[in-house]
Write a protein that holds these residues in place. Structure first.
Motif, mmCIF file in Angstrom:
data_model
loop_
_atom_site.group_PDB
_atom_site.id
_atom_site.type_symbol
_atom_site.label_atom_id
_atom_site.label_comp_id
_atom_site.label_asym_id
_atom_site.label_seq_id
_atom_site.Cartn_x
_atom_site.Cartn_y
_atom_site.Cartn_z
ATOM 1 N N SER A 68 49.455 19.566 30.425
ATOM 2 C CA SER A 68 48.781 20.090 29.229
ATOM 3 C C SER A 68 49.181 19.296 27.990
ATOM 4 C CB SER A 68 49.130 21.570 29.022
ATOM 5 O OG SER A 68 48.656 22.357 30.083
ATOM 6 N N PHE A 69 50.473 19.035 27.847
ATOM 7 C CA PHE A 69 50.936 18.255 26.691
ATOM 8 C C PHE A 69 50.437 16.823 26.763
ATOM 9 C CE2 PHE A 69 53.652 21.804 25.787
ATOM 10 C CZ PHE A 69 53.845 21.744 24.415
ATOM 11 N N GLU A 70 50.479 16.223 27.939
ATOM 12 C CA GLU A 70 50.003 14.841 28.070
ATOM 13 C C GLU A 70 48.512 14.725 27.758
ATOM 14 O OE1 GLU A 70 51.175 13.435 31.994
ATOM 15 O OE2 GLU A 70 52.500 12.052 30.957
ATOM 16 N N ASP A 71 47.730 15.676 28.257
ATOM 17 C CA ASP A 71 46.285 15.631 28.005
ATOM 18 C C ASP A 71 45.976 15.779 26.525
ATOM 19 O OD1 ASP A 71 45.894 15.267 30.690
ATOM 20 O OD2 ASP A 71 45.013 17.250 31.072
ATOM 21 N N GLN A 72 46.771 16.576 25.824
ATOM 22 C CA GLN A 72 46.526 16.800 24.402
ATOM 23 C C GLN A 72 47.086 15.676 23.531
ATOM 24 O OE1 GLN A 72 44.679 19.258 23.225
ATOM 25 N NE2 GLN A 72 44.939 18.735 21.081
ATOM 26 N N TYR A 73 48.253 15.143 23.888
ATOM 27 C CA TYR A 73 48.944 14.208 22.999
ATOM 28 C C TYR A 73 49.109 12.795 23.549
ATOM 29 C CZ TYR A 73 49.996 18.551 20.637
ATOM 30 O OH TYR A 73 49.885 19.757 20.023
ATOM 31 N N GLN A 74 48.609 12.530 24.736
ATOM 32 C CA GLN A 74 48.657 11.223 25.383
ATOM 33 C C GLN A 74 50.036 10.585 25.493
ATOM 34 O OE1 GLN A 74 45.618 11.709 23.344
ATOM 35 N NE2 GLN A 74 44.850 12.400 25.319
ATOM 36 N N SER A 75 50.614 10.116 24.407
ATOM 37 C CA SER A 75 51.847 9.330 24.543
ATOM 38 C C SER A 75 53.034 10.000 23.883
ATOM 39 C CB SER A 75 51.634 7.931 23.943
ATOM 40 O OG SER A 75 51.257 8.051 22.590
ATOM 41 N N LEU A 76 53.767 10.742 24.689
ATOM 42 C CA LEU A 76 55.011 11.329 24.216
ATOM 43 C C LEU A 76 56.151 10.465 24.737
ATOM 44 C CD1 LEU A 76 54.431 15.108 25.058
ATOM 45 C CD2 LEU A 76 54.087 13.970 22.867
ATOM 46 N N ARG A 77 57.136 10.240 23.901
ATOM 47 C CA ARG A 77 58.284 9.472 24.376
ATOM 48 C C ARG A 77 59.106 10.345 25.323
ATOM 49 N NH1 ARG A 77 63.168 10.849 22.405
ATOM 50 N NH2 ARG A 77 63.231 12.179 20.573
ATOM 51 N N LEU A 161 58.561 16.784 20.743
ATOM 52 C CA LEU A 161 58.146 15.392 20.927
ATOM 53 C C LEU A 161 56.734 15.168 20.389
ATOM 54 C CD1 LEU A 161 59.506 14.779 24.543
ATOM 55 C CD2 LEU A 161 60.429 13.823 22.412
ATOM 56 N N ALA A 162 55.856 16.125 20.620
ATOM 57 C CA ALA A 162 54.479 16.007 20.122
ATOM 58 C C ALA A 162 54.463 16.031 18.598
ATOM 59 C CB ALA A 162 53.625 17.138 20.687
ATOM 60 N N THR A 163 55.332 16.824 18.008
ATOM 61 C CA THR A 163 55.418 16.902 16.550
ATOM 62 C C THR A 163 55.865 15.566 15.969
ATOM 63 O OG1 THR A 163 55.985 19.238 16.714
ATOM 64 C CG2 THR A 163 56.451 18.184 14.626
ATOM 65 N N GLU A 164 56.759 14.873 16.681
ATOM 66 C CA GLU A 164 57.220 13.548 16.230
ATOM 67 C C GLU A 164 56.077 12.557 16.159
ATOM 68 O OE1 GLU A 164 59.997 11.966 19.018
ATOM 69 O OE2 GLU A 164 61.564 13.384 18.486
#
Length: 172
Positions: A68-77, A161-164
């Motif tokens: 879910s996070f990857e689909d929404q934010y693509q590139s998280l470190r 991470l998404a907030t960053e």
């Protein structure tokens, strides 16, 4: 910060839960440990002493949440091991409160998530662990609460991470 819409969560649930081949599940697992090796490892270590059913459910939830996070934010470190441990230790007192979780605490968490977090993600976790009468295998209350704690920690880390990586929209 963008909130993850219900449909993204539902698509992730559908995608992960429709995996029927062991090799595809292995690929999804490998992917989780490629993109978040330390956070994924911490999650698995946290659930290793639970029943097999709780481990399986927790693992599938981690795959769904990460997707879910990857689909929404693509590139998280990737979060480092030190960051994972520091964040867990920093929040340990709050997690201990969850050992006594009740409807009021859940309502408070949902309000906080609606205000500044990921309400659809939290709703999925709550629904899956506390409100699914067809939960198979059935978990004891202790496992439910401990899965809640690790899932909440996992998504809080991913949300940080998404907030960053997602600058706030500028309001005029």
């Amino acid at each position: 910060m963008q909130k993850i819409p219900f449909q993204v969560v539902q698509n992730s649930i559908d995608k992960i839960c429709s995996i029927t081949e062991e090799s595809d599940l292995e690929k999804a697992s490998e992917h989780l440990f490629e993109v978040q090796p330390d956070l994924g490892g911490f999650f698995m270590e946290f659930i290793e002493d639970m029943s097999e059913g709780a481990q399986d459910l927790g693992f599938m939830m981690a795959l769904i949440l990460n997707r879910s996070f990857e689909d929404q934010y693509q590139s998280l470190r990737a979060m480092t091991e030190d960051e994972v441990v520091q964040r867990f230790e920093k929040n340990e007192a709050e997690f201990e409160k969850y050992l006594q979780i009740n409807d009021d605490m859940i309502a408070d968490l949902q309000e906080k998530a609606a205000a500044g977090g990921q309400p659809e993600i939290l709703n999925y976790i709550i629904e899956e662990l506390f409100m699914s009468p067809e939960l198979e295998p059935s978990l004891d209350a202790n496992e439910q609460v401990h899965l809640f704690i690790i899932c909440k920690f996992f998504v809080d880390c991913l949300n940080d991470l998404a907030t960053e990586t997602t600058p706030e929209m500028i309001r005029h």
